[in-house]
Every structure is written in structure tokens, then in C-alpha cells.
Design a protein around this motif. Structure first.
Motif, PDB file in Angstrom:
ATOM      1  N   LEU A  23       0.840  -1.192   0.000  1.00 23.52           N
ATOM      2  CA  LEU A  23       0.000   0.000   0.000  1.00 23.52           C
ATOM      3  C   LEU A  23       0.882   1.251   0.000  1.00 23.52           C
ATOM      4  CD1 LEU A  23      -3.008   0.909   0.285  1.00 23.52           C
ATOM      5  CD2 LEU A  23      -2.579   1.071   2.721  1.00 23.52           C
ATOM      6  N   ARG A  24       0.518   2.235  -0.790  1.00 23.90           N
ATOM      7  CA  ARG A  24       1.280   3.476  -0.872  1.00 23.90           C
ATOM      8  C   ARG A  24       0.576   4.558  -0.048  1.00 23.90           C
ATOM      9  NH1 ARG A  24       1.866   0.336  -5.108  1.00 23.90           N
ATOM     10  NH2 ARG A  24       3.921   0.165  -6.089  1.00 23.90           N
ATOM     11  N   LEU A  25       1.113   4.779   1.134  1.00 26.84           N
ATOM     12  CA  LEU A  25       0.490   5.703   2.077  1.00 26.84           C
ATOM     13  C   LEU A  25       0.416   7.118   1.521  1.00 26.84           C
ATOM     14  CD1 LEU A  25      -0.613   6.302   4.917  1.00 26.84           C
ATOM     15  CD2 LEU A  25       1.745   6.676   5.655  1.00 26.84           C
ATOM     16  N   ALA A  26       1.466   7.539   0.812  1.00 26.74           N
ATOM     17  CA  ALA A  26       1.479   8.910   0.291  1.00 26.74           C
ATOM     18  C   ALA A  26       0.314   9.154  -0.661  1.00 26.74           C
ATOM     19  CB  ALA A  26       2.806   9.193  -0.406  1.00 26.74           C
ATOM     20  N   ARG A  27      -0.070   8.134  -1.410  1.00 29.88           N
ATOM     21  CA  ARG A  27      -1.201   8.281  -2.332  1.00 29.88           C
ATOM     22  C   ARG A  27      -2.503   8.485  -1.559  1.00 29.88           C
ATOM     23  NH1 ARG A  27      -1.343   4.042  -7.039  1.00 29.88           N
ATOM     24  NH2 ARG A  27       0.490   5.286  -7.548  1.00 29.88           N
ATOM     25  N   VAL A  28      -2.673   7.736  -0.471  1.00 30.00           N
ATOM     26  CA  VAL A  28      -3.861   7.912   0.363  1.00 30.00           C
ATOM     27  C   VAL A  28      -3.886   9.318   0.953  1.00 30.00           C
ATOM     28  CG1 VAL A  28      -5.076   7.065   2.406  1.00 30.00           C
ATOM     29  CG2 VAL A  28      -3.924   5.450   0.889  1.00 30.00           C
ATOM     30  N   ARG A  29      -2.725   9.775   1.432  1.00 29.89           N
ATOM     31  CA  ARG A  29      -2.637  11.113   2.018  1.00 29.89           C
ATOM     32  C   ARG A  29      -2.888  12.193   0.969  1.00 29.89           C
ATOM     33  NH1 ARG A  29      -2.381  11.015   7.711  1.00 29.89           N
ATOM     34  NH2 ARG A  29      -0.982   9.334   8.377  1.00 29.89           N
ATOM     35  N   ALA A  30      -2.486  11.932  -0.263  1.00 34.33           N
ATOM     36  CA  ALA A  30      -2.708  12.919  -1.322  1.00 34.33           C
ATOM     37  C   ALA A  30      -4.195  13.158  -1.541  1.00 34.33           C
ATOM     38  CB  ALA A  30      -2.041  12.457  -2.618  1.00 34.33           C
ATOM     39  N   TRP A  31      -4.984  12.097  -1.484  1.00 29.51           N
ATOM     40  CA  TRP A  31      -6.445  12.254  -1.619  1.00 29.51           C
ATOM     41  C   TRP A  31      -6.992  13.107  -0.470  1.00 29.51           C
ATOM     42  CZ3 TRP A  31     -10.462   9.955  -4.752  1.00 29.51           C
ATOM     43  CH2 TRP A  31      -9.965   9.292  -5.879  1.00 29.51           C
ATOM     44  N   PHE A  37       2.430  15.206  -1.471  1.00 36.80           N
ATOM     45  CA  PHE A  37       2.066  13.796  -1.344  1.00 36.80           C
ATOM     46  C   PHE A  37       2.155  13.065  -2.675  1.00 36.80           C
ATOM     47  CE2 PHE A  37      -0.340  15.129   2.592  1.00 36.80           C
ATOM     48  CZ  PHE A  37       0.468  14.426   3.464  1.00 36.80           C
ATOM     49  N   LEU A  38       1.757  13.734  -3.752  1.00 37.82           N
ATOM     50  CA  LEU A  38       1.880  13.103  -5.061  1.00 37.82           C
ATOM     51  C   LEU A  38       3.343  12.846  -5.413  1.00 37.82           C
ATOM     52  CD1 LEU A  38      -0.833  15.056  -7.090  1.00 37.82           C
ATOM     53  CD2 LEU A  38      -0.953  12.695  -6.267  1.00 37.82           C
ATOM     54  N   SER A  39       4.217  13.770  -5.059  1.00 34.48           N
ATOM     55  CA  SER A  39       5.652  13.570  -5.294  1.00 34.48           C
ATOM     56  C   SER A  39       6.202  12.475  -4.399  1.00 34.48           C
ATOM     57  CB  SER A  39       6.410  14.881  -5.047  1.00 34.48           C
ATOM     58  OG  SER A  39       5.969  15.902  -5.908  1.00 34.48           O
ATOM     59  N   ALA A  40       5.695  12.417  -3.170  1.00 34.18           N
ATOM     60  CA  ALA A  40       6.206  11.434  -2.216  1.00 34.18           C
ATOM     61  C   ALA A  40       5.909  10.010  -2.649  1.00 34.18           C
ATOM     62  CB  ALA A  40       5.607  11.689  -0.834  1.00 34.18           C
ATOM     63  N   THR A  41       4.826   9.810  -3.396  1.00 35.75           N
ATOM     64  CA  THR A  41       4.502   8.453  -3.837  1.00 35.75           C
ATOM     65  C   THR A  41       5.610   7.859  -4.702  1.00 35.75           C
ATOM     66  OG1 THR A  41       3.324   9.241  -5.812  1.00 35.75           O
ATOM     67  CG2 THR A  41       2.037   8.934  -3.797  1.00 35.75           C
ATOM     68  N   ARG A  42       6.429   8.732  -5.316  1.00 37.21           N
ATOM     69  CA  ARG A  42       7.473   8.236  -6.205  1.00 37.21           C
ATOM     70  C   ARG A  42       8.888   8.579  -5.751  1.00 37.21           C
ATOM     71  NH1 ARG A  42       7.937   6.040 -11.052  1.00 37.21           N
ATOM     72  NH2 ARG A  42       9.743   6.517 -12.368  1.00 37.21           N
ATOM     73  N   TRP A  43       9.080   9.768  -5.181  1.00 36.20           N
ATOM     74  CA  TRP A  43      10.446  10.257  -5.012  1.00 36.20           C
ATOM     75  C   TRP A  43      10.970  10.214  -3.587  1.00 36.20           C
ATOM     76  CZ3 TRP A  43      12.881  10.311  -9.338  1.00 36.20           C
ATOM     77  CH2 TRP A  43      12.197  10.587 -10.520  1.00 36.20           C
ATOM     78  N   PHE A  44      10.187  10.608  -2.593  1.00 35.40           N
ATOM     79  CA  PHE A  44      10.779  10.664  -1.255  1.00 35.40           C
ATOM     80  C   PHE A  44       9.862  10.114  -0.174  1.00 35.40           C
ATOM     81  CE2 PHE A  44       8.262  14.471  -0.589  1.00 35.40           C
ATOM     82  CZ  PHE A  44       8.311  15.121  -1.805  1.00 35.40           C
ATOM     83  N   GLY A  45       9.076   9.108  -0.536  1.00 32.17           N
ATOM     84  CA  GLY A  45       8.322   8.380   0.467  1.00 32.17           C
ATOM     85  C   GLY A  45       9.108   7.164   0.918  1.00 32.17           C
ATOM     86  N   GLY A  46       8.551   6.407   1.843  1.00 28.47           N
ATOM     87  CA  GLY A  46       9.195   5.182   2.296  1.00 28.47           C
ATOM     88  C   GLY A  46      10.051   5.380   3.527  1.00 28.47           C
ATOM     89  N   GLU A  47      10.366   4.266   4.180  1.00 25.60           N
ATOM     90  CA  GLU A  47      11.074   4.316   5.451  1.00 25.60           C
ATOM     91  C   GLU A  47      12.448   4.950   5.341  1.00 25.60           C
ATOM     92  OE1 GLU A  47      13.295   1.102   8.225  1.00 25.60           O
ATOM     93  OE2 GLU A  47      11.274   0.524   7.578  1.00 25.60           O
ATOM     94  N   ARG A  48      13.197   4.682   4.274  1.00 27.50           N
ATOM     95  CA  ARG A  48      14.569   5.177   4.204  1.00 27.50           C
ATOM     96  C   ARG A  48      14.651   6.687   4.025  1.00 27.50           C
ATOM     97  NH1 ARG A  48      16.940   5.229  -1.175  1.00 27.50           N
ATOM     98  NH2 ARG A  48      15.368   4.855  -2.794  1.00 27.50           N
ATOM     99  N   HIS A  49      13.565   7.318   3.597  1.00 30.68           N
ATOM    100  CA  HIS A  49      13.543   8.769   3.453  1.00 30.68           C
ATOM    101  C   HIS A  49      12.884   9.458   4.650  1.00 30.68           C
ATOM    102  CE1 HIS A  49      14.911   8.512  -0.669  1.00 30.68           C
ATOM    103  NE2 HIS A  49      13.923   7.697  -0.962  1.00 30.68           N
ATOM    104  N   ALA A  50      12.359   8.686   5.590  1.00 32.37           N
ATOM    105  CA  ALA A  50      11.503   9.251   6.635  1.00 32.37           C
ATOM    106  C   ALA A  50      12.243  10.215   7.554  1.00 32.37           C
ATOM    107  CB  ALA A  50      10.866   8.129   7.443  1.00 32.37           C
ATOM    108  N   ALA A  51      13.404   9.813   8.074  1.00 36.01           N
ATOM    109  CA  ALA A  51      14.123  10.669   9.020  1.00 36.01           C
ATOM    110  C   ALA A  51      14.626  11.962   8.360  1.00 36.01           C
ATOM    111  CB  ALA A  51      15.271   9.896   9.663  1.00 36.01           C
ATOM    112  N   PRO A  52      15.252  11.898   7.170  1.00 40.59           N
ATOM    113  CA  PRO A  52      15.622  13.161   6.512  1.00 40.59           C
ATOM    114  C   PRO A  52      14.413  14.051   6.218  1.00 40.59           C
ATOM    115  CG  PRO A  52      16.778  11.316   5.509  1.00 40.59           C
ATOM    116  CD  PRO A  52      15.771  10.731   6.433  1.00 40.59           C
ATOM    117  N   LEU A  53      13.281  13.429   5.924  1.00 47.41           N
ATOM    118  CA  LEU A  53      12.066  14.193   5.663  1.00 47.41           C
ATOM    119  C   LEU A  53      11.624  14.948   6.913  1.00 47.41           C
ATOM    120  CD1 LEU A  53      10.001  14.723   3.422  1.00 47.41           C
ATOM    121  CD2 LEU A  53       8.722  12.748   4.237  1.00 47.41           C
ATOM    122  N   MET A  54      11.727  14.289   8.060  1.00 49.31           N
ATOM    123  CA  MET A  54      11.375  14.942   9.318  1.00 49.31           C
ATOM    124  C   MET A  54      12.293  16.124   9.600  1.00 49.31           C
ATOM    125  SD  MET A  54      10.569  11.575  11.664  1.00 49.31           S
ATOM    126  CE  MET A  54      10.395  12.528  13.178  1.00 49.31           C
TER     127      MET A  54
END
Length: 417
Positions: free
Chosen positions: A136-144, A264-281
Motif C-alpha cells: 500500500l502506498r500511504l502517500a497516495r492515500v494522504r494525497a487524496w 504527497f503526489l511527489s512522495a509516492t514516487r520520489w521521497f516516500g518510504g522508510e529510508r527517506h523518513a528521518a531526513p524528511l522529518m
């Protein structure tokens, strides 16, 4: 089978949109409506500050009950019904005490909806993983969800301009009824496509993974989230005092929602996921500091729009980043509760900043945003500690003898997808 799962993701996205529809309208116009009912800035700040404290109790209780029952959908509908009824009842409320009671009840009932929906999404994400289906792609759900805030905020502006300020509650009541009806049909269809699971045990002995890290993540997100207190109370009021009409105010808040949709639409492809989470914060906390510093300079219309376009930093980044991390830390036994804990912590910090926003505004005016920048700065320091702690993975455990399963939530470029 796969078609059902894809349909489930679509329904979850639409459900998130229905639940979030009231958010932007409520933030933009509730303070103005309270003012139209005769409350002053200090009373509005006190009212808004005290009410979120009710969410702490309801979030903790509601999500704990949701995890034990595992029936998030029915609980969401029950809370949405309560929200609609309270909005309707508030049209008949006058005076500080009545408005205080109504808004506190609203926050109590409204509080668990988001965490329960997160529990529903994570439950489906884990079920997909266990069934070997696409993640499941959480960023896509959040984008809606962010898109719904944008659409309803844009639509509410012209309607609000044509109505007296004292009638703005009717817009919020209508949207809450829309959310209830829409969610009823979406959840019914969603549940119909899922296999029935046995009831969960009342007590699950599974220990919580890395509780210290979880506390650090929650504290970081709560500090940055809490820094929204000043703009929540005085954003619309200050802009109205400067002569900006309801259309500009709606447009300004819509700019924030628009930027979150794009994020959120960008996050679904470019900077979502666990490995990007801490830098995103970390990036989000740093951006929040800059955002509040800009508003403290008392900018004109272009500066206000620019500051609200930075919403993804203080908002979306500190929503999505922690979600990816705590999705794995909470495990199945704490699916909704970890989000309830985060929401409760957010309620504590937001309640404090809302309460003190009145004295800050009285003493410093727009420079009260500097106190919000300081809160976000503290969150930035904690985000760096989170980044160091998850450098080798959020579930790193030297005693683990079996490989870690692929994450339940990914982005489109993640190999696990």
C-alpha cells in the motif's frame, strides 16, 4: 483477488478524502465564526486551546478500543455521526460557556477519527503484505486527503463570502454530513471486499519495538505540529484585520492545501518510504522554522501566500515521515494505538501553543510566530537524533536471526514495491 486489493486502496484513498474534507474549512473559518458570536481574541484562544486537550483522552481510549476490536470502520462512522450532530447543535449555541462546551465536545468526538483511519490503512497494508500483494502506498492515500481539503477550502471561500459570518457554522455542518454519508458507502464496499477475520485477543503479549525511538519520533513530530497554534488562532483574524476578505483568506489556506497535494503526489514516487523518513522529518522541521520566521516579519499578501505554500514542511513532512517509521515500530498489536499516542502528544503541544497564543499576540503581535519558530527548532534537534537512531534501519536488532519482512508501506521507487 488483486483487483479487490486495488479497489480497497482506492476506497481507502476516497475515505481519507471524505474524512479530511472538513479540516481546511474548520481551520479557516471557525475563529471568524467564534468572533461573529461575540468572542474576543483572548476568549477564542482559550477556547481553542482547552478543547484539543479533550482529544488526548479520546485518542488514547478510542484507538485502544479500536485495536482490541479491530473494527475500525464502524468506530469511524460512529465518531463521524457525533461530529455531524455537534456541528448542527452548535448553530444554536451563544456565549462563551456554551461555545466552549460545544467545541470541546466536538474535539473529543473528532479526535480519534484520524488515528482510527490510520489503523484501518495499516491493517490493510499488513494484510496485503501477508497475502503477497502489492504494498500500500500511504502517500497516495494522504494525497487524496490533502486534495479534499483543497477542493472544499476553495469551494467554501465564495460561499462564505456570500453568507454572514454568523452563519459559517452551516457550511461546516453540511460538510460533516457529507463526510458521514460518503464514508458509510465507502466503508460498506470496502468491508464487503475483505475476508472476515477472527476476533483479536483482548491482550496481546507482543512487546513494543524500540519504545525509546518511538518516543523520540513522537516528541519531534509533536513539537513541530504544536507550532501551528499561533496561526490556527490568529492567522485568519490578523488577515481579516488587515482588510483581506473571505476570498483571500480561503485562497491563502487553499495554497497550503495545494502544496500538500503536490507534496504527497511527489512522495509516492520520489521521497516516500522508510529510508527517506528521518531526513524528511529534519527537512520539515527546518522548513517550519523558516515558515514562522517569515510570518513574524508581517509580510504582505504575497508573503502570506508564500508562507502557506510552505505547509508541507511543518505539516505533511511531519505527518508522512513519522507514519513510515511507526508503521513498523507499532506492529500489528499496536496498529492504531501508536497513531493515537502521536495524536495525543500533538494535542498536548498544540493545546499549549494555542493557550499561550493569546498572551503572545497581545504582547508581540505577529512576532508571536517567533515562539512557534523556537518550538519547531526544538523539533529539528530531535529529528537529527531520530536520523542518527535509524541510520541502520528502524527495526535493526542485533539479536534478530531471521530477515526483516518487507515494509508494509513503500513508495513507487522502492524495490520492495
Amino acid at each position: 483477488m488483486a483487483k479487490v486489493k486495488d479497489d480497497a486502496e482506492r476506497r481507502l484513498s476516497m475515505l481519507a478524502a471524505a474524512i479530511s474534507a472538513i479540516g481546511g474549512v474548520q481551520v479557516a473559518f471557525f475563529p471568524i465564526w467564534f468572533g461573529a458570536r461575540g468572542l474576543g481574541g483572548g476568549e477564542i484562544a482559550t477556547l481553542l486551546a482547552a478543547a484539543p486537550a479533550a482529544r488526548i483522552v479520546s485518542n488514547l481510549a478510542g484507538t485502544h478500543f479500536g485495536d482490541r476490536r479491530g473494527d475500525y470502520g464502524r468506530l469511524i462512522l460512529l465518531h463521524l455521526l457525533g461530529v455531524a450532530l455537534i456541528f448542527i447543535a452548535m448553530d444554536f449555541a451563544y456565549g462563551f460557556l456554551a461555545l466552549f462546551a460545544g467545541h470541546t465536545a466536538l474535539c473529543f468526538v473528532q479526535g480519534p477519527i484520524g488515528p482510527l483511519n490510520d489503523g484501518l490503512v495499516l491493517d490493510e497494508a499488513r494484510r496485503r503484505r501477508e497475502a503477497g500483494l502489492p504494498a500500500l502506498r500511504l502517500a497516495r492515500v494522504r494525497a487524496w486527503a490533502a486534495g479534499a481539503v483543497l477542493v472544499f477550502m476553495l469551494g467554501a471561500g465564495p460561499v462564505a463570502r456570500a453568507m454572514p459570518d454568523d452563519a459559517l457554522i452551516l457550511i461546516m455542518a453540511a460538510i460533516s454530513v457529507f463526510s458521514l454519508v460518503t464514508s458509510f458507502f465507502l466503508l460498506r464496499g470496502f468491508e464487503a471486499g475483505r475476508p472476515r477475520e477472527p476476533a483479536r485477543p483482548i491482550d496481546d503479549p507482543t512487546p513494543l519495538r524500540r519504545p525509546g525511538l518511538l518516543a523520540l519520533i513522537i516528541a519531534c513530530a509533536a513539537l513541530v505540529h504544536g507550532s501551528h497554534g499561533f496561526i490556527t488562532v490568529f492567522g485568519s483574524l490578523q488577515w481579516a484585520a488587515k482588510g483581506f476578505d473571505a476570498t483571500f483568506i480561503s485562497t491563502a489556506w487553499s495554497a497550503a492545501a495545494f502544496s500538500e497535494v503536490a507534496f504527497f503526489l511527489s512522495a509516492t514516487r520520489w521521497f516516500g518510504g522508510e529510508r527517506h523518513a528521518a531526513p524528511l522529518m529534519a527537512a520539515g522541521a527546518a522548513g517550519a522554522v523558516l515558515r514562522w520566521a517569515l510570518l513574524a516579519s508581517d509580510p504582505g499578501p504575497a508573503g502570506i501566500i508564500a508562507a502557506l505554500l510552505m505547509q508541507p514542511f511543518s505539516g505533511a513532512a511531519l505527518t508522512l515521515g513519522p507514519a513510515y517509521l511507526i508503521a513498523e515500530l507499532g506492529g500489528k498489536a499496536y496498529t492504531a494505538r501508536v497513531h493515537g499516542w502521536l495524536a495525543a502528544a500533538n494535542g498536548v503541544t498544540l493545546s499549549a501553543s494555542l493557550y499561550f497564543s493569546g498572551p503572545l499576540n497581545a504582547a508581540f503581535g505577529v512576532q508571536g510566530y517567533l515562539a512557534m519558530a523556537a518550538m519547531a527548532g526544538a523539533g529539528l534537534l530531535l529529528s537529527l537524533l531520530v536520523a542518527a537512531a535509524v541510520r541502520n534501519g528502524v527495526l535493526k536488532d542485533e539479536r534478530r536471526t531471521t530477515p526483516v519482512a518487507r515494509p508494509a508501506l513503500v513508495n513507487e521507487r522502492d524495490p520492495a514495491a
